[in-house]
Design a protein around this motif. Sequence first.
Motif, PDB file in Angstrom:
ATOM      1  N   TYR A 125       0.821  -1.211   0.000  1.00 39.15           N
ATOM      2  CA  TYR A 125       0.000   0.000   0.000  1.00 39.15           C
ATOM      3  C   TYR A 125       0.859   1.267   0.000  1.00 39.15           C
ATOM      4  CZ  TYR A 125      -3.405   3.542   1.180  1.00 39.15           C
ATOM      5  OH  TYR A 125      -4.175   4.672   1.152  1.00 39.15           O
ATOM      6  N   ILE A 126       1.835   1.326   0.903  1.00 39.69           N
ATOM      7  CA  ILE A 126       2.631   2.546   1.023  1.00 39.69           C
ATOM      8  C   ILE A 126       3.484   2.772  -0.219  1.00 39.69           C
ATOM      9  CG2 ILE A 126       4.516   3.626   2.326  1.00 39.69           C
ATOM     10  CD1 ILE A 126       3.286   2.508   4.859  1.00 39.69           C
ATOM     11  N   VAL A 127       4.115   1.714  -0.727  1.00 42.34           N
ATOM     12  CA  VAL A 127       4.916   1.860  -1.949  1.00 42.34           C
ATOM     13  C   VAL A 127       4.027   2.300  -3.111  1.00 42.34           C
ATOM     14  CG1 VAL A 127       6.274   0.608  -3.670  1.00 42.34           C
ATOM     15  CG2 VAL A 127       6.730   0.263  -1.240  1.00 42.34           C
ATOM     16  N   GLY A 128       2.814   1.746  -3.186  1.00 37.86           N
ATOM     17  CA  GLY A 128       1.901   2.147  -4.241  1.00 37.86           C
ATOM     18  C   GLY A 128       1.503   3.606  -4.144  1.00 37.86           C
ATOM     19  N   LEU A 141       3.241   6.028  -2.670  1.00 32.12           N
ATOM     20  CA  LEU A 141       4.404   6.846  -2.982  1.00 32.12           C
ATOM     21  C   LEU A 141       4.678   6.883  -4.474  1.00 32.12           C
ATOM     22  CD1 LEU A 141       6.790   5.809  -0.067  1.00 32.12           C
ATOM     23  CD2 LEU A 141       5.612   8.001  -0.340  1.00 32.12           C
ATOM     24  N   ALA A 142       4.515   5.743  -5.132  1.00 32.29           N
ATOM     25  CA  ALA A 142       4.727   5.690  -6.577  1.00 32.29           C
ATOM     26  C   ALA A 142       3.732   6.596  -7.295  1.00 32.29           C
ATOM     27  CB  ALA A 142       4.597   4.257  -7.087  1.00 32.29           C
ATOM     28  N   ALA A 143       2.482   6.595  -6.844  1.00 29.47           N
ATOM     29  CA  ALA A 143       1.482   7.470  -7.458  1.00 29.47           C
ATOM     30  C   ALA A 143       1.797   8.931  -7.215  1.00 29.47           C
ATOM     31  CB  ALA A 143       0.102   7.109  -6.922  1.00 29.47           C
ATOM     32  N   THR A 144       2.330   9.230  -6.029  1.00 29.21           N
ATOM     33  CA  THR A 144       2.655  10.618  -5.682  1.00 29.21           C
ATOM     34  C   THR A 144       3.775  11.171  -6.542  1.00 29.21           C
ATOM     35  OG1 THR A 144       1.956  10.296  -3.383  1.00 29.21           O
ATOM     36  CG2 THR A 144       3.463  12.130  -3.827  1.00 29.21           C
ATOM     37  N   TYR A 145       4.793  10.326  -6.809  1.00 25.12           N
ATOM     38  CA  TYR A 145       5.979  10.821  -7.499  1.00 25.12           C
ATOM     39  C   TYR A 145       6.042  10.472  -8.961  1.00 25.12           C
ATOM     40  CZ  TYR A 145       7.558  12.039  -2.848  1.00 25.12           C
ATOM     41  OH  TYR A 145       7.640  12.592  -1.610  1.00 25.12           O
ATOM     42  N   SER A 146       5.037   9.807  -9.488  1.00 22.96           N
ATOM     43  CA  SER A 146       5.040   9.454 -10.913  1.00 22.96           C
ATOM     44  C   SER A 146       4.664  10.668 -11.753  1.00 22.96           C
ATOM     45  CB  SER A 146       4.066   8.317 -11.175  1.00 22.96           C
ATOM     46  OG  SER A 146       2.747   8.702 -10.839  1.00 22.96           O
TER      47      SER A 146
END
Length: 342
Positions: free
Chosen positions: A332-335, A337-342
């Motif tokens: 969940y957290i990696v997902g 963060l990935a959405a935030t910085y993509s």
Amino acid sequence: MLVLRPFMGQVVFRAARPRFMAAFRHNSTLAEDVRSDSTFRIPLIDFAAYKQATSLAEKRCIADDIVNGFKEVGFVYLTGHVIEPETVERVFQKAIGRERVATASLNAAEIAALRIKAPDTKESMEIGRENHPTFSNKWPQETEVPEFKQTMLHFFQTCHEVHTMVMKSIALGLDLPEDFFDNKIDRQDHNLRLLSYPPIRTSLLLGDGQARAGSHTDYGTLTLLFQDSIGGLEVQNPHTKHYQPASPIPGTIVVNAGDLLARWSNDALRSTLHRVVAPPAIKINATEGMTPARQSIAFFCNPNFDATIESLPSCTSTSNPSKYPPLTTEQYIVGRLAATYS
């Protein structure tokens, strides 16, 4: 681990009594009060009563208040907690900031432009659990900041213990065994963030890029927030969608539910939008003001990174099935963060 987040004197603990402090007995219920902005309140709960309870029934009374606060508002003030005011003040006094620019870019020209656009509006330092197998905290030299490391690690452990106790109360309030969460939150995969907002001219906060902390929810189970007397936190009333101040109350911790706790509870508990706004400015001339310096400390509590988050049995039924598939904390957290910085 201590990392730099790309997005993002002595402390005196006193504040005016906010209108929704809830230090007195209300004739109306919390559910009734939060339906209107004029009566909106964040419940103030004496957690000492839970720690000192001699029966499960006594604990359940406080547990119900906490769970009800998270159901209706997503936030509570806790007093009577295990962290002494002197301990919190010592952490504030030891806290040091690190310059921050709200960008993930490594382009020097872009960074320089952003520094001009939003110069030093927020500084932060983030600390994770010590002896992590993958990430390491990077500490300042002891000669530069004596006892800084010792102070922060002690505070980290103390906050973890508060998290464990509050999660026990949530388990009871959700009709689960008190120790239900214990082996799912015991690895201390948390983050301690020290935040400093230096004084800044109000004209620099008027344009794009100057929001001190825009509307957001937190990722984990709970966030423990320690405020100085300046304040600035605002909470969205989930029922009217209007923002209300969460004014500092001496001797309390502001506690809010995060995304993973909401997901665990099948959205019975709320992960509420909140933001940080600049406090009222001090006028320095006819056209300009200066915001006062502000400090806060946030302890972001997470389940173990390999813990499976799936809707709790007490929060699902035939008429209210699970809204979410199981996943781990890390997924969940990696997902996110990935959405935030993509």
